[in-house]
Design a protein around this motif. Sequence first.
Motif, PDB file in Angstrom:
ATOM      1  N   ALA A  38       0.847  -1.193   0.000  1.00 53.83           N
ATOM      2  CA  ALA A  38       0.000   0.000   0.000  1.00 53.83           C
ATOM      3  C   ALA A  38       0.881   1.241   0.000  1.00 53.83           C
ATOM      4  CB  ALA A  38      -0.901   0.008   1.230  1.00 53.83           C
TER       5      ALA A  38
ATOM      6  N   GLN B 228      -1.636  -5.152   0.730  1.00 55.42           N
ATOM      7  CA  GLN B 228      -3.010  -5.277   0.266  1.00 55.42           C
ATOM      8  C   GLN B 228      -3.091  -6.575  -0.528  1.00 55.42           C
ATOM      9  OE1 GLN B 228      -3.547  -1.534  -1.803  1.00 55.42           O
ATOM     10  NE2 GLN B 228      -4.567  -0.678  -0.024  1.00 55.42           N
TER      11      GLN B 228
ATOM     12  N   ASN C  19     -10.972  -6.928  -0.318  1.00 57.11           N
ATOM     13  CA  ASN C  19      -9.529  -6.723  -0.255  1.00 57.11           C
ATOM     14  C   ASN C  19      -9.153  -6.554   1.203  1.00 57.11           C
ATOM     15  OD1 ASN C  19      -8.946  -6.871  -2.970  1.00 57.11           O
ATOM     16  ND2 ASN C  19      -9.253  -4.705  -3.302  1.00 57.11           N
TER      17      ASN C  19
ATOM     18  N   THR D 132      -6.159  -5.735   4.061  1.00 58.80           N
ATOM     19  CA  THR D 132      -4.860  -5.114   4.246  1.00 58.80           C
ATOM     20  C   THR D 132      -4.270  -5.639   5.544  1.00 58.80           C
ATOM     21  OG1 THR D 132      -5.542  -3.105   3.094  1.00 58.80           O
ATOM     22  CG2 THR D 132      -3.613  -2.933   4.509  1.00 58.80           C
TER      23      THR D 132
END
Length: 105
Positions: free
Chosen positions: A39, A53, A94, A96
């Motif tokens: 990221a 990510q 998604n 992280t």
Amino acid sequence: MILTSYLQTVRKDLLDRVSGGDILINGSVSVPVQAVEIASHPIAGVKDGIALQVSAQHVASVPVITSAKLRTRTGAVVAEKTGNIEMNGAQFVNLTFVIEARGGV
């Protein structure tokens, strides 16, 4: 203080190890990692952090995600998240994972 060059090495190593790995969902469903990237945004409260990510394919058999473990291709756990994510027919999520690099003594 951790040098920028060292953080770059750690980032590359993490990307290499996680590519080809999987996400273990709720301790029982393994989903291959399809894409992983670092990221670019800063991480609040983490000085020398690396935010990965990660994307994986949709799993219709998991209506709620309570835990997700990011694993390398050899099965070593890199990071873990817990929570309560209701999928409600979502096509993708998604995640992280934040890893903090710390200097030794």
